[in-house]
Design an enzyme around this catalytic site. Structure first.
Site, PDB file in Angstrom:
ATOM      1  CG  ASP A  25      -1.637 -20.635  39.575  1.00  0.00           C
ATOM      2  OD1 ASP A  25      -2.553 -20.343  39.297  1.00  0.00           O
ATOM      3  OD2 ASP A  25      -0.565 -21.230  38.809  1.00  0.00           O
ATOM      4  CE  LYS A  86      -8.791 -19.742  36.952  1.00  0.00           C
ATOM      5  NZ  LYS A  86      -7.349 -19.721  36.887  1.00  0.00           N
ATOM      6  CD  GLU A 185      -4.550 -16.898  36.281  1.00  0.00           C
ATOM      7  OE1 GLU A 185      -4.671 -17.015  35.133  1.00  0.00           O
ATOM      8  OE2 GLU A 185      -5.390 -17.667  37.034  1.00  0.00           O
ATOM      9  CG  ASP A 207      -0.774 -18.453  31.460  1.00  0.00           C
ATOM     10  OD1 ASP A 207      -0.820 -19.666  31.156  1.00  0.00           O
ATOM     11  OD2 ASP A 207      -1.638 -18.182  32.340  1.00  0.00           O
TER      12      ASP A 207
END
Lengths: 621, 107
Positions: A25, A86, A185, A207
């Site tokens: 992850d 990211k 994800e 999330d």
């Protein structure tokens, strides 16, 4: 001797050929690595028993620090300590500067090229920074497994575009990891709960991470996951919950107007601790000393905290509603809700999510670990330790793709959230008599006018045989392959002449930009409707001007001088109206001319029939 | 002839079987391969074969086929940690020689 793990029946590997695969992850704030051992998926800790590796890299002159150590120095040396890299994956310099104008980094590169960051260790691209995080995770895994990693499944957000996915793959390659596949994800989270073994149903993955919120609606059918819709807020997460407490502290005690950076950090840490404490108790004390030795002594109740964060939680639910709408589903049609991200530990979040979906969300797996766990299960299958399983996972395009038509209008060919690969075709025609070329302008976005959408590419279809306006059949095909690569082909059907172009629709598009484009399409919906109406009337008017003016030149003799002047005058008036923005006036004028010119049209028809019949015998017709 | 399982190993086997959700027990075996002749087999068992022998110890079923039994007699299965790594270990009195890594052996 080497330590052994239990295999599935008949799957014992030969010595030195153990099929070891990990799930990674690669998060914005934290990253984790997990593997399946003796049939059980587990996250792997470092030598300090820490499972979460902060996604932070510090570049020194001859050294690289990754994780907690780098995080400690982030404040002291912000320009060399890259956090949340990211966000920059697959982004151009222009994109990054526009979206994040206040970062401490020294960005370099050509405006349209992938961004790089100047550090003490040299210029680093987001790919290299990610590779350094992946290297650290790889080492952490190999220390745990005492063996080499044969392959990895790395998770990416469902909305990650092709450029971002490619960058993630490149980073893995640099880190010496073989990517078995990239996995969305939310899909990984669903796999962690074994939802893939159920036959079918829709799943919502909620999330709420440290700094981002994502909601994904997945559809599961015969073990195949399809992403129906994604949504969220790239600037909403646990940090905002902390900030709400920080603001409350500032309101409720006398703090100096200017706070030192150390003081700000102390307050933030106490806010975070208070938030975490209130997940399991109804009251918490906030107590610390200020720089001037004054003390802050406050009590925060769970009820107070919940009223502080309620507006934030509400924002997540609005995004949920929108994603459901995009997926064309009702809440009752959602079979399972999966919680991901540390912030879903907050009881109010759980409660509101449960109320919204009218069902208890799945939360038995640690929400910080669930994505890595799911990725490791997928990795275990792909490396060949579970030969009976197979999973195909589909993706969607984040924004509609279309082309420009007359009047600057955007005609959508593939609407957003369509699953890829996909191919769709639509027929277009020429606007003018004898038109031999057509410009194809490929655009992306949700707005009605081309100027509000994003231009992707232009090309021309030439050698169309001269025909009357509207007689040519030009078939335009939009095709998006599994990697998100778009190819557009235009073909004139009678001759087969064609032209085409390939584009990566997503290159250089920031997620917030995508969200902005979606938001504006809602905000300006009414304006867009009107703009479209006007543009359509203008196109209609131009078509009329073009054909009637031609006819007037050709068949002037069929009209009296008076009639001619009147029609000509009306047409000039129409041309003037087209410069303005009154769609109704243009429409009225078109109708008026249409009415006034009916006799002229009839006369022209008679004339052409007469011409056609002239000199022909009755039996020849 | 018999094999045995230490308490920690039995605990782990039970845990892994529970987590897997199915399976009769754990198969211990050997196969001919590897850089030094023989290699161990450690697998979940869903179906028994005719020549299988079953040992029950510390609450778990250990299954060994007749041929492997010749090489495994007296073996104790243990579960240990080495640094961050953890896993199962065969303490096999029959082994006369191992390859450097210990993944394969001679009897």
């Amino acid at each position: 001797m080497a330590l052994l793990q239990i295999s599935e029946p008949g799957q014992t590997e030969a010595p030195h050929q153990r099929r070891i695969a990990v799930g990674i992850d690669l998060g914005t704030t934290n990253s984790l690595v997990a593997t399946v051992r003796s049939g059980e998926a587990q996250t792997l800790a470092d030598e300090f028993s820490q499972k979460m590796l902060p996604s932070v890299v510090r570049y020194l002159k001859d050294d690289i620090e990754v994780g907690a150590k780098a995080l400690q120095t982030a404040e002291r040396e912000p320009e060399n300590t890259i956090v949340s890299v990211k966000r920059f994956m697959g982004r151009s310099l222009d994109d990054v500067l526009k979206t994040y104008p206040e970062l401490p980094y020294q960005f370099i590169g050509e405006s349209k090229e992938l961004v790089r960051i100047q550090t003490s260790g040299g210029a680093k691209s987001p790919i290299e920074v990610s590779a350094d995080i992946l290297k650290a995770l790889k080492k952490q895994a190999e220390n745990n497994l005492a063996d080499e990693i044969q392959g990895a499944v790395i998770t990416v957000p469902a909305y990650f575009d092709d450029a971002q996915r490619q960058c993630t793959k490149d980073a893995a390659r640099i880190a010496g990891l073989k990517v078995l596949r990239l996995l969305n994800e939310p899909t990984a989270a669903a796999i962690a709960y074994g939802l893939d073994s159920k036959q079918q149903g829709q799943i919502a993955v909620f999330d709420l991470g440290g700094g981002t919120f994502d909601i994904s609606i997945l559809k599961l059918e015969k073990g195949v996951f399809e992403v129906l819709a994604t949504g969220g807020d790239s600037a909403l997460g646990g940090d905002d919950l902390d900030q709400a407490i920080v603001d409350w502290i500032k309101e409720n005690c006398q703090l100096p107007t200017v706070l030192s950076s150390r003081m700000r950090r102390v307050i933030k840490e106490h806010a975070k601790a208070a938030k975490e404490a209130l997940s399991s108790s109804d009251l918490t004390k906030i107590h610390f000393k200020l720089d001037d030795n004054n003390e802050v002594n406050l009590e925060l109740t769970k009820t107070q905290f919940e009223s502080l964060i309620e507006p934030l939680v509400k924002r997540t639910l609005i995004a949920c509603r929108r994603a459901l709408k995009d997926a064309q589903l009702k809440t009752a049609e959602i079979k399972d809700v999966v919680l991901v991200g540390g912030s879903t530990r907050v009881p109010l979040v759980r409660q509101k999510v449960a109320e919204f979906f009218a069902k208890e969300p799945l939360s038995s797996i640690d929400p910080d670990e669930v994505v890595a766990i799911g990725a490791s299960i997928q990795a275990d299958i792909l490396i060949g330790n579970k030969p009976d399983s197979d999973m195909v996972l589909l993706d969607v395009i984040p924004l509609s793709l279309g082309l420009e038509t007359m009047g600057g209008l955007c005609e959508k060919i593939i609407s957003r959230n369509t699953t890829i690969p996909v191919a769709k075709a639509q027929e277009f025609t020429t606007f003018k008599d004898g038109q031999t070329a057509m410009a194809v302008h490929v655009v992306q976005g949700e707005r009605e006018l081309v100027k509000d959408c994003r231009s992707l590419a232009r090309f021309e279809l030439r050698d169309i045989p001269p025909m009357a306006a509207g007689a040519a059949h030009i078939r335009v095909t939009f095709q998006v392959d599994a990697d998100g690569l778009l190819s557009v082909t235009a073909m004139e059907k009678s001759t087969g002449v064609q032209a085409s172009i390939q584009v990566k629709p997503s290159y250089g598009l920031e997620e917030s930009e995508i969200l902005e484009m979606l938001k504006s399409s809602v905000e300006y919906a009414q304006d867009d409707v009107e703009a479209r109406r006007l543009a359509e009337q203008v196109v209609e008017a131009q078509r009329m001007l073009e054909s009637l003016n031609n006819a007037l030149t050709k068949d002037k003799d069929l009209l009296s001088a008076e009639e001619y002047q009147s029609l000509k005058g009306s047409l000039d008036q129409l041309a003037t109206l087209c410069q303005g923005s009154d769609a109704d006036a243009i429409k009225a004028q078109i109708e008026k001319i249409d009415h006034d010119s009916q006799e002229f049209a009839a006369a022209r028809m008679d004339k052409s029939i007469r011409l056609a019949l002239q000199g022909q015998q009755v039996d020849e017709i | 002839m018999a094999v045995s399982v230490t308490e920690p190993a039995a605990q782990r086997v039970k845990h892994f079987l529970e987590n897997r959700g199915k399976g009769i027990g754990l198969r211990l075996g050997v196969k001919t391969s590897g850089c030094s002749g023989m290699a161990y087999i450690l697998e979940f068992v869903d179906e028994l074969n005719e020549d299988d022998q079953i040992f029950e110890e510390n609450g778990v079923k250990i299954i060994v086929d007749a041929k492997s039994m010749l090489y495994l007699d007296g073996t104790e299965l243990d579960f240990t940690k080495e640094g961050l790594n953890e896993g199962f270990k065969f303490n096999n009195p029959n082994v006369t020689d191992e390859c450097g890594c210990g993944e394969s052996f001679h009897v």
